[in-house]
Design an enzyme around this catalytic site. Structure first.
Site, PDB file in Angstrom:
ATOM      1  N   GLY A  13      -3.997  -6.524  -2.760  1.00  0.00           N
ATOM      2  CA  GLY A  13      -3.159  -5.829  -4.803  1.00  0.00           C
ATOM      3  C   GLY A  13      -3.401  -7.615  -5.154  1.00  0.00           C
ATOM      4  CG  ASP A 141       4.826  -8.670  -3.102  1.00  0.00           C
ATOM      5  OD1 ASP A 141       5.131  -8.177  -5.007  1.00  0.00           O
ATOM      6  OD2 ASP A 141       4.758  -7.712  -2.335  1.00  0.00           O
ATOM      7  CG  MET A 183       5.977  -3.923  -8.624  1.00  0.00           C
ATOM      8  SD  MET A 183       4.109  -4.015  -8.115  1.00  0.00           S
ATOM      9  CE  MET A 183       3.226  -2.519  -9.046  1.00  0.00           C
ATOM     10  N   GLY A 184       8.206  -5.993  -5.165  1.00  0.00           N
ATOM     11  CA  GLY A 184       8.347  -6.874  -3.815  1.00  0.00           C
ATOM     12  C   GLY A 184       8.037  -6.022  -3.023  1.00  0.00           C
ATOM     13  NE  ARG A 185       3.330  -4.049  -0.308  1.00  0.00           N
ATOM     14  CZ  ARG A 185       2.580  -3.047   0.005  1.00  0.00           C
ATOM     15  NH1 ARG A 185       3.195  -2.014   0.041  1.00  0.00           N
ATOM     16  NH2 ARG A 185       1.652  -3.387  -0.486  1.00  0.00           N
ATOM     17  NE  ARG A 282      17.416   7.056 -23.300  1.00  0.00           N
ATOM     18  CZ  ARG A 282      18.300   8.035 -23.007  1.00  0.00           C
ATOM     19  NH1 ARG A 282      19.441   8.263 -22.795  1.00  0.00           N
ATOM     20  NH2 ARG A 282      18.555   8.633 -23.749  1.00  0.00           N
ATOM     21  CG  HIS A 288       0.725  -1.627 -10.706  1.00  0.00           C
ATOM     22  ND1 HIS A 288       1.159  -0.437 -10.937  1.00  0.00           N
ATOM     23  CD2 HIS A 288      -0.332  -1.910  -9.946  1.00  0.00           C
ATOM     24  CE1 HIS A 288       1.044   0.161  -9.915  1.00  0.00           C
ATOM     25  NE2 HIS A 288       0.510  -1.117  -8.945  1.00  0.00           N
ATOM     26  CG  LEU A 289       2.858  -3.048 -17.845  1.00  0.00           C
ATOM     27  CD1 LEU A 289       4.431  -2.591 -18.381  1.00  0.00           C
ATOM     28  CD2 LEU A 289       2.277  -3.866 -18.865  1.00  0.00           C
TER      29      LEU A 289
HETATM   30  O1  F6P Z   1       2.518  -6.085  -2.306  1.00  0.00           O
HETATM   31  C1  F6P Z   1       1.915  -6.075  -4.681  1.00  0.00           C
HETATM   32  C2  F6P Z   1       2.548  -5.047  -4.843  1.00  0.00           C
HETATM   33  O2  F6P Z   1       2.922  -5.092  -6.239  1.00  0.00           O
HETATM   34  C3  F6P Z   1       3.541  -4.342  -4.134  1.00  0.00           C
HETATM   35  O3  F6P Z   1       4.867  -5.522  -5.001  1.00  0.00           O
HETATM   36  C4  F6P Z   1       3.425  -3.109  -4.663  1.00  0.00           C
HETATM   37  O4  F6P Z   1       5.074  -2.499  -3.709  1.00  0.00           O
HETATM   38  C5  F6P Z   1       2.506  -3.276  -4.646  1.00  0.00           C
HETATM   39  O5  F6P Z   1       2.115  -3.666  -4.323  1.00  0.00           O
HETATM   40  C6  F6P Z   1       1.639  -1.356  -4.870  1.00  0.00           C
HETATM   41  O6  F6P Z   1       0.663  -1.699  -4.073  1.00  0.00           O
HETATM   42  P1  F6P Z   1      -0.226  -0.861  -5.895  1.00  0.00           P
HETATM   43  O7  F6P Z   1      -1.245  -1.199  -6.498  1.00  0.00           O
HETATM   44  O8  F6P Z   1      -1.155   0.163  -4.023  1.00  0.00           O
HETATM   45  O9  F6P Z   1       0.443   0.539  -5.890  1.00  0.00           O
END
Ligand code: F6P
Length: 364
Positions: A13, A141, A183-185, A282, A288-289
């Site tokens: 990513g 992450d 995010m952060g997995r 809410r 992705h921002l």
């Molecule tokens: O590892 C970076 C990351 O942005 C994670 O936080 C997120 O789960 C993943 O990549 C999202 O991936 P993609 O761009 O494939 O949606």
């Protein structure tokens, strides 16, 4: 005599700071009189049809401030070493052989792989077949072991912080609960650091399984105390005690293209909180921002330090090593050490203890 030649690519990513590393590598390599080949779309550029750009020093001036990567990247495909819920997969021998042919054919003396845990796992497999490769850790992450920090992380945290600042005013106006999914997995670093800086009242992390009743209790308590809003930050990998990850992928996609995409837990939390407390809720998914846009000053500088260190590793032929930030200094570690385990938030860390001391709840 032909100039010494190195290759560089960005993989996995994208994240803010990648171009800062590329710029530093090209600038430092040019000081040595080396040529730099930039492979396109990550590892894929090394496979037939081989795709690269010769990166001239003057053509990379000013790119450090740009988000994304000028070389393109992918976190899916033939080099996906992490699939499903992070299970490790071996790259087929035919693919490794093809990379060898490219590297020999183009007379590349050293390869610099800028990537996260999956890409570094692929880099390690290439090193094990004797390819001259070094790693540079990148991830928003912050989950790569053996480096206390990677560039990209603080840019994401900055964005989360600003988003919380904005969302609080609208939540207050409407007396709402605002659930912000980040995010952060499988690691809660972005949620924790962004949540703390942005003044979250509740932070839900993958490392601390939560109970809906505890969150609802916190919301009711705040209302009774006169709070006009409750800000909840939830990491995409957070889950209730004994619960499952919430994912976005169809069954058929799992394990085929790469890792499962997490996402959607914010919606569940907002729904449950509304049902249990009667308080209008809410959810906002920052998505992705958090990865886009220019890197912060810190990430540009970190990218510069990492790029210079990567060139040094190639110069010293310390292949199989990854640039790492440890104890306030840039050094290096074997790549295999960095990919051994995911670096998650220790539930007893200083930040969590401080957060609890000021009344922030974690749903446990
Ligand atoms: O590892 C970076 C990351 O942005 C994670 O936080 C997120 O789960 C993943 O990549 C999202 O991936 P993609 O761009 O494939 O949606």
């Amino acid at each position: 005599m032909a100039a010494f030649r190195i290759g560089i690519f960005t993989s996995g990513g994208d994240c803010p700071g990648l171009n800062a590393v590329i710029r530093a590598v090209v600038a430092a390599a040019s000081q040595h009189g080396w040529e730099v080949y930039g492979f396109i779309d990550g590892f894929e550029g090394l496979l037939s049809p081989v795709r690269y750009r010769i990166l001239e020093e003057n053509a990379t001036v000013g790119i450090a401030s740009l988000g994304g990567t000028i070389l393109g990247t992918t976190n899916r495909g033939r080099f996906a070493t992490r699939v499903g819920l992070g299970q490790i997969q071996q790259i087929p021998k035919a693919v490794l052989d093809e990379v060898w042919e490219t590297v020999e054919g183009l007379e590349i003396g050293g390869l610099i792989c800028i990537g996260g845990d999956g890409s570094l796992t692929a880099a390690q497999q290439l090193f094990e077949v004797k390819l001259p490769i070094v790693g540079v850790p990148k991830t928003i992450d912050n989950d790569i072991s053996a480096t206390s920090i990677s560039f990209g992380f603080y840019s994401a945290v900055e964005f989360v912080t600003q988003a919380l600042d904005r969302l609080r005013s609208t939540a207050t106006s409407h007396r709402r609960v605002m659930v912000v999914e980040v995010m952060g997995r499988y690691a809660g670093w972005i949620a924790l650091f962004g949540g703390l800086a942005g003044g979250a009242d509740v932070i839900l992390l993958p490392e601390i399984p939560f109970h809906y009743e505890k969150i609802a209790h916190e919301v009711r308590k705040r209302i009774a105390e006169g709070a006009l809003q409750t800000m909840i930050v939830v990491a995409e990998g957070a889950r209730p005690d004994h619960g499952q990850f919430v994912t976005q992928d169809e069954e058929t996609e799992k394990g085929v293209l790469g890792e499962i995409r997490l996402g959607g837990i914010g919606r569940h939390v907002a729904k449950m909180v509304e049902q249990m407390t009667g308080q209008e809720s809410r959810e906002v998914v920052l998505g992705h921002l958090q990865r886009g846009g220019p890197p912060t000053a810190l990430d540009r500088n970190l990218g510069m330090l990492f790029g210079v260190a990567a060139v040094r590793l190639v110069e010293q032929k310390r292949f199989g090593e990854m640039v790492a930030f440890q104890n306030g200094h840039v050094g290096s570690v074997p790549i295999r050490e960095a990919i051994r385990a995911t670096k998650t938030v220790p539930p007893d860390c200083e930040e969590i203890a401080a957060a609890r001391a000021v009344g922030i709840a974690f749903g446990d």
